[in-house]
Scaffold this motif. Structure first.
Motif, mmCIF file in Angstrom:
data_model
loop_
_atom_site.group_PDB
_atom_site.id
_atom_site.type_symbol
_atom_site.label_atom_id
_atom_site.label_comp_id
_atom_site.label_asym_id
_atom_site.label_seq_id
_atom_site.Cartn_x
_atom_site.Cartn_y
_atom_site.Cartn_z
ATOM 1 N N HIS A 41 0.821 -1.219 0.000
ATOM 2 C CA HIS A 41 0.000 0.000 0.000
ATOM 3 C C HIS A 41 0.853 1.267 0.000
ATOM 4 N N THR A 42 2.158 1.115 0.259
ATOM 5 C CA THR A 42 3.007 2.285 0.473
ATOM 6 C C THR A 42 4.383 2.105 -0.156
ATOM 7 N N LEU A 43 4.894 3.194 -0.716
ATOM 8 C CA LEU A 43 6.310 3.283 -1.085
ATOM 9 C C LEU A 43 6.989 4.142 -0.035
ATOM 10 N N TRP A 44 8.060 3.623 0.530
ATOM 11 C CA TRP A 44 8.825 4.309 1.575
ATOM 12 C C TRP A 44 10.143 4.782 0.980
ATOM 13 N N ILE A 45 10.379 6.083 1.008
ATOM 14 C CA ILE A 45 11.657 6.646 0.595
ATOM 15 C C ILE A 45 12.324 7.172 1.857
ATOM 16 N N GLY A 46 13.314 6.437 2.329
ATOM 17 C CA GLY A 46 13.927 6.772 3.604
ATOM 18 C C GLY A 46 15.432 6.794 3.528
ATOM 19 N N CYS A 47 16.034 7.131 4.639
ATOM 20 C CA CYS A 47 17.487 7.123 4.742
ATOM 21 C C CYS A 47 17.960 5.693 4.986
ATOM 22 N N GLY A 48 19.184 5.417 4.553
ATOM 23 C CA GLY A 48 19.737 4.082 4.743
ATOM 24 C C GLY A 48 20.194 3.813 6.160
ATOM 25 N N ASP A 49 20.033 4.752 7.070
ATOM 26 C CA ASP A 49 20.480 4.601 8.460
ATOM 27 C C ASP A 49 19.940 3.297 9.049
ATOM 28 N N SER A 50 20.837 2.529 9.653
ATOM 29 C CA SER A 50 20.466 1.204 10.164
ATOM 30 C C SER A 50 19.505 1.260 11.344
ATOM 31 N N ARG A 51 19.337 2.448 11.921
ATOM 32 C CA ARG A 51 18.427 2.587 13.073
ATOM 33 C C ARG A 51 16.987 2.862 12.663
ATOM 34 N N VAL A 52 16.745 2.899 11.343
ATOM 35 C CA VAL A 52 15.414 3.281 10.857
ATOM 36 C C VAL A 52 14.852 2.208 9.925
ATOM 37 N N PRO A 53 14.592 1.011 10.442
ATOM 38 C CA PRO A 53 14.012 -0.049 9.609
ATOM 39 C C PRO A 53 12.502 0.131 9.474
ATOM 40 N N ASP B 29 18.600 10.083 -10.270
ATOM 41 C CA ASP B 29 18.853 8.827 -9.570
ATOM 42 C C ASP B 29 17.983 7.737 -10.209
ATOM 43 N N GLU B 30 18.571 6.980 -11.101
ATOM 44 C CA GLU B 30 17.791 5.983 -11.851
ATOM 45 C C GLU B 30 17.237 4.890 -10.941
ATOM 46 N N ASN B 31 17.954 4.562 -9.902
ATOM 47 C CA ASN B 31 17.460 3.553 -8.966
ATOM 48 C C ASN B 31 16.161 4.023 -8.322
ATOM 49 N N LEU B 32 16.178 5.247 -7.792
ATOM 50 C CA LEU B 32 14.975 5.791 -7.167
ATOM 51 C C LEU B 32 13.849 5.940 -8.172
ATOM 52 N N MET B 33 14.146 6.497 -9.345
ATOM 53 C CA MET B 33 13.095 6.746 -10.325
ATOM 54 C C MET B 33 12.485 5.444 -10.851
ATOM 55 N N ALA B 34 13.317 4.420 -10.997
ATOM 56 C CA ALA B 34 12.782 3.121 -11.413
ATOM 57 C C ALA B 34 11.884 2.542 -10.320
ATOM 58 N N THR B 35 12.317 2.678 -9.076
ATOM 59 C CA THR B 35 11.517 2.184 -7.946
ATOM 60 C C THR B 35 10.199 2.936 -7.852
ATOM 61 N N LEU B 36 10.266 4.250 -7.999
ATOM 62 C CA LEU B 36 9.058 5.075 -7.952
ATOM 63 C C LEU B 36 8.089 4.696 -9.062
ATOM 64 N N THR B 37 8.602 4.533 -10.266
ATOM 65 C CA THR B 37 7.755 4.175 -11.406
ATOM 66 C C THR B 37 7.092 2.827 -11.192
ATOM 67 N N PHE B 38 7.871 1.864 -10.757
ATOM 68 C CA PHE B 38 7.330 0.517 -10.549
ATOM 69 C C PHE B 38 6.278 0.521 -9.440
ATOM 70 N N ALA B 39 6.580 1.217 -8.341
ATOM 71 C CA ALA B 39 5.654 1.223 -7.204
ATOM 72 C C ALA B 39 4.334 1.901 -7.549
ATOM 73 N N VAL B 40 4.407 3.031 -8.254
ATOM 74 C CA VAL B 40 3.193 3.807 -8.551
ATOM 75 C C VAL B 40 2.442 3.235 -9.740
ATOM 76 N N ASP B 41 3.161 2.969 -10.834
ATOM 77 C CA ASP B 41 2.494 2.561 -12.076
ATOM 78 C C ASP B 41 2.142 1.072 -12.102
#
Length: 240
Positions: free
Chosen positions: A42-54, A80-92
């Motif tokens: 239901h959600t796409l999460w765009i977060g920091c890679g910090d290990s304290r934030v799973p 950022d092709e990684n992010l944009m590909a993830t965003l496209t896949f998650a939304v579309d």
């Protein structure tokens, strides 16, 4: 391989066995059902890679609920092709209903960018971490963040504020900047234009407090109403 590393790997593998057994006992159908159908988060999460934030742990969600992209500084960069590909896949393709940009307290990327922002020269690509070359992947990725921080500091009138007070302000501002960036993407704007009533997409900005474990909704959510209104031209003839 060090003994410390060996122990950590062993602990993770044994932890997985315990987790899988616990899930199997409480919900025997969970794994067969997950394997038997396509994912539907239901959600796409765009977060920091910090290990304290799973994300699944701090939101109490299950596997299959959240599609994830994490990077240094929870940034939304248009190249950022990684992010944009993830965003496209998650939304579309997956049809997520929510996209969350989540920052967190004590962010090392913001701290490093703040320190480097004092040496930013307009028109030049900044070097955030001088232990790496200017064209290193980390410095290239942090450059937009450092440039953004350099612009925010005078605008927020915190140039003379001590670091401990400036960082929390900049962490929040960075979430706002990344939400703005996200809302400018073609993927988000197309979803706002094309999705039917009842399936609308909403973008959120959240802040996770590492010291308390609590998430704050920054109340900067945006949806289809954020689309620019079309200009209306009068059809009346101008009388000369």
């Amino acid at each position: 391989m060090s003994n410390c590393r060996h122990r950590s790997i062993s602990q993770m593998l044994s932890g997985n066995v315990q987790w899988a057994d616990n899930v199997q006992q409480t919900n025997p159908n969970f794994f067969p059902e997950s394997a038997g159908r396509a994912q539907s988060p239901h959600t796409l999460w765009i977060g920091c890679g910090d290990s304290r934030v799973p994300e699944t742990v701090i939101t109490g969600t299950r596997p299959g609920d959240i599609f994830v992209n994490r990077n240094v500084g929870n940034q939304v960069q248009f190249n950022d092709e990684n992010l944009m590909a993830t965003l496209t896949f998650a939304v579309d393709q997956l049809g997520v209903r929510n996209v969350i940009v989540c920052g967190h307290t004590g962010c090392g990327a913001i701290t490093a960018s703040f320190r480097a922002s004092k040496t930013v020269i307009p028109g030049r690509t900044p070097i955030t971490l001088d232990v790496y070359s200017a064209d290193s992947p980390l410095n290239r990725f942090l450059a937009p963040l450092t440039t953004s921080i350099a612009n925010l500091v005078p605008n927020l009138q915190i140039s003379s504020v001590v670091e401990a007070e400036a960082i929390p302000v900049l962490i929040r501002e960075n979430v706002k900047v990344q939400v703005d960036n996200l809302c400018e993407t073609e993927v988000i704007q197309n979803a706002w234009r094309e999705r039917p009533v009842g399936e609308e997409l909403t973008v959120y900005g959240w802040l996770y407090d590492v010291g308390t474990g609590r998430i704050q909704d920054m109340e900067i959510s945006r949806g289809p109403e954020s689309l620019p209104k079309p200009r209306v031209f009068s059809t009346e003839k101008i009388m000369l």
